[in-house]
Scaffold this motif. Structure first.
Motif, PDB file in Angstrom:
ATOM      1  N   ALA A   1       1.150   3.924 -15.906  1.00 13.72           N
ATOM      2  CA  ALA A   1       1.029   2.457 -16.008  1.00 13.72           C
ATOM      3  C   ALA A   1       0.042   1.936 -14.982  1.00 13.72           C
ATOM      4  O   ALA A   1      -0.211   2.563 -13.950  1.00 13.72           O
ATOM      5  CB  ALA A   1       2.389   1.791 -15.811  1.00 13.72           C
ATOM      6  N   SER A   2      -0.498   0.737 -15.275  1.00 10.00           N
ATOM      7  CA  SER A   2      -1.383   0.009 -14.375  1.00 10.00           C
ATOM      8  C   SER A   2      -0.826  -1.389 -14.188  1.00 10.00           C
ATOM      9  O   SER A   2      -0.318  -1.999 -15.135  1.00 10.00           O
ATOM     10  CB  SER A   2      -2.795  -0.072 -14.959  1.00 10.00           C
ATOM     11  N   SER A   3      -0.937  -1.909 -12.953  1.00 13.21           N
ATOM     12  CA  SER A   3      -0.438  -3.255 -12.694  1.00 13.21           C
ATOM     13  C   SER A   3      -1.347  -4.333 -13.272  1.00 13.21           C
ATOM     14  O   SER A   3      -0.942  -5.482 -13.414  1.00 13.21           O
ATOM     15  CB  SER A   3      -0.289  -3.484 -11.182  1.00 13.21           C
TER      16      SER A   3
ATOM     17  N   ASP B   1      -2.539  -1.469  -8.877  1.00  6.58           N
ATOM     18  CA  ASP B   1      -1.522  -0.452  -8.602  1.00  6.58           C
ATOM     19  C   ASP B   1      -1.475   0.548  -9.751  1.00  6.58           C
ATOM     20  O   ASP B   1      -1.501   0.162 -10.931  1.00  6.58           O
ATOM     21  CB  ASP B   1      -0.134  -1.092  -8.446  1.00  6.58           C
ATOM     22  N   LEU B   2      -1.404   1.815  -9.413  1.00  9.62           N
ATOM     23  CA  LEU B   2      -1.284   2.897 -10.377  1.00  9.62           C
ATOM     24  C   LEU B   2       0.103   3.517 -10.269  1.00  9.62           C
ATOM     25  O   LEU B   2       0.537   3.878  -9.166  1.00  9.62           O
ATOM     26  CB  LEU B   2      -2.341   3.970 -10.108  1.00  9.62           C
TER      27      LEU B   2
ATOM     28  N   TYR C   1       1.120   3.908  -6.500  1.00  7.88           N
ATOM     29  CA  TYR C   1       0.027   3.928  -5.534  1.00  7.88           C
ATOM     30  C   TYR C   1      -0.669   2.572  -5.596  1.00  7.88           C
ATOM     31  O   TYR C   1      -1.191   2.176  -6.644  1.00  7.88           O
ATOM     32  CB  TYR C   1      -0.961   5.049  -5.855  1.00  7.88           C
ATOM     33  N   GLU C   2      -0.671   1.847  -4.465  1.00  2.62           N
ATOM     34  CA  GLU C   2      -1.245   0.508  -4.412  1.00  2.62           C
ATOM     35  C   GLU C   2      -2.650   0.609  -3.816  1.00  2.62           C
ATOM     36  O   GLU C   2      -2.817   0.937  -2.636  1.00  2.62           O
ATOM     37  CB  GLU C   2      -0.352  -0.413  -3.570  1.00  2.62           C
TER      38      GLU C   2
ATOM     39  N   ILE D   1     -11.563   2.854   0.131  1.00  2.00           N
ATOM     40  CA  ILE D   1     -10.258   2.514  -0.425  1.00  2.00           C
ATOM     41  C   ILE D   1      -9.202   2.520   0.664  1.00  2.00           C
ATOM     42  O   ILE D   1      -9.250   3.323   1.613  1.00  2.00           O
ATOM     43  CB  ILE D   1      -9.859   3.494  -1.565  1.00  2.00           C
ATOM     44  N   ARG D   2      -8.279   1.599   0.535  1.00  2.00           N
ATOM     45  CA  ARG D   2      -7.075   1.558   1.360  1.00  2.00           C
ATOM     46  C   ARG D   2      -5.904   1.676   0.398  1.00  2.00           C
ATOM     47  O   ARG D   2      -5.768   0.862  -0.518  1.00  2.00           O
ATOM     48  CB  ARG D   2      -7.024   0.240   2.137  1.00  2.00           C
ATOM     49  N   CYS D   3      -5.057   2.686   0.583  1.00  2.00           N
ATOM     50  CA  CYS D   3      -4.018   2.975  -0.401  1.00  2.00           C
ATOM     51  C   CYS D   3      -2.642   3.041   0.252  1.00  2.00           C
ATOM     52  O   CYS D   3      -2.444   3.746   1.251  1.00  2.00           O
ATOM     53  CB  CYS D   3      -4.313   4.311  -1.097  1.00  2.00           C
TER      54      CYS D   3
END
Length: 431
Positions: free
Chosen positions: A335-337, A356-357, A365-366, A394-396
């Motif tokens: 899913a994807s947000s 978000d993944l 994972y945001e 990227i910041r995750c």
């Protein structure tokens, strides 16, 4: 023959036939492009989910490469591999008879000290190819100016032959299937801002550091079923679904070696990297409305591939991708947000965005993505698509709550209707 008939299950065919009779009931399209779930969405989802499960159970042992064009067409995909052996998957694929047949390979790379690298070859008929080249050094070298093809923003070039990866001075060679490749170049590249043309060469070795993710067999069934259940069903739809399938697989690794730039210097590269392969009956760039391909490697070695695709002739809301954890566990996207239209629907791509993944196991994972640079180029003989190569930081936020930084590259594709503007005569549409 449709996918439904190809799989051959009486009960599922009966369900699908019922839905085909009700295909006129549609919820319409958002922005006149993106299909929305209709009243029969749950039934369609369940029917196609059953089809995928049956196909995977019958075909999980792997394909035999017997389809015309080395496994192209309906023999692979949706749970069935294109070839039984890794060596057959990795070889240069014979192009199908379709005038827009495709066999593509791509490598990217990025490092903490600021290097970004992207190189791709898409083999086409008549000794033609579409080639991508993007090299951005750290700010201390050429002020971070991007090196690209002198003939950019075009990507079409002549290939050396029909049996190797070799076009525009760029060449690939398989050393060990799924483990090691060689990537070389010797030719001229142009600075994007400075416009100065320089002789550039590199000799790089790509080595795998994760297992391969084969989209034919490793995808979670849920997002595919959701995408297909949104669309109006018909016999033509299932025929297109079968014919337009492309085998695609991705693998993270490390790209190392030497690069030399005329009158500037030479350096040893040591890059986190992703490579992919795609081949199928055909690829028509004007079939796409938009897509976003996202590749990141975090500082704890987590690898993320996360894609949103709108292909109006087939699926307008497809979510795909995966995460490879530091202990090499492979988790498919579920899913994807955010939907594709919520991230840069009009070009150019956003400077920053958040999404978000969610992957298998309901792990989230945001992602917070920031663009460092975004050179663009055109694909298709008549420039049917504009691609932005987003060089990113990227910041995750990981599922355990830790926040980890990383780097990567994204590809934002937009349908382009303005035609060529470089004065070159387009290749005929049947090429």
């Amino acid at each position: 023959m449709s996918v439904v008939l190809y799989i051959g299950s009486g009960a599922v065919v009966a369900i699908a036939t019922l839905i085909l009779a009700l295909r006129r009931h549609s919820a319409g399209k958002y922005l006149s492009v993106y299909s929305q779930p209709g009243p029969f969405y749950p039934i369609k989802f369940a029917a196609f989910y059953a089809l995928l499960r049956l196909r995977k159970l019958r075909g999980d042992s792997g394909g035999d490469g017997g389809d015309a064009g080395g496994g192209h067409g309906g023999g692979s995909g949706y749970g069935r591999k294109s070839h039984a052996s890794e060596a057959d998957m990795e070889r240069v694929q014979p192009l199908s008879a379709h005038p827009q047949a495709i066999d593509a390979a791509y490598f990217n790379g990025y490092s903490r000290d600021g290097w970004y690298f992207g190189a791709g070859i898409q083999r086409r008929h008549h000794l033609k190819a579409e080639c991508i080249m993007v090299i951005r050094p750290p700010e201390t070298i050429l002020d971070g100016d991007v090196l690209e093809w002198p003939w950019g923003p075009a990507t079409d070039v002549d290939a050396v032959d029909d049996s190797s990866w070799n076009a525009g001075g760029l060449a690939y060679q398989t050393v060990t299937p799924m483990k090691e490749w060689r990537v070389t170049f010797n030719g001229e590249l142009r600075q994007r801002r400075g416009r100065q043309v320089r002789q550039v060469s590199f000799d790089l070795t790509w080595r795998a550091e994760t297992p391969c993710f084969d989209f034919d067999t490793d995808m979670d069934a849920g997002p595919t079923c959701e995408a297909i259940a949104r669309e109006p069903w018909s016999g033509d739809f299932f025929q297109r679904l079968r014919e337009a399938h492309q085998t695609h697989y991705e693998q993270f690794g490390r790209l190392t070696g030497e690069i030399k730039v005329q009158d500037v210097g030479q350096w040893q590269l040591n890059l986190d990297s992703m490579r992919d392969r795609s081949y199928g009956l055909y690829r028509k760039w004007n079939d796409f409305h938009r897509y976003i391909l996202q590749y990141f490697v975090l500082e704890d070695s987590t690898c993320i591939a996360f894609h949103l695709v709108c292909l109006p002739v087939l699926m307008t809301h497809l979510i795909t991708g995966f995460v490879i954890t530091p202990d090499k566990k492979k988790l498919a996207a579920t899913a994807s947000s955010r939907s594709l239209w919520q991230i840069g629907e009009t070009e150019p791509p956003p400077k920053t965005y958040q999404v978000d993944l969610t992957v298998q196991g309901n792990q989230r994972y945001e992602l917070e993505v920031t663009s460092v640079d975004a050179p663009s180029y055109y694909c298709g003989w008549n420039w049917e698509a504009r691609l932005y190569c987003v060089l990113a930081k990227i910041r995750c936020k990981l599922p355990d709550g830790r926040i980890v930084n990383g780097r990567g590259m994204c590809e934002f594709e937009y349908r382009h209707s303005g035609g060529r503007t470089d004065g070159r005569v387009p290749v005929p549409s049947n090429c």
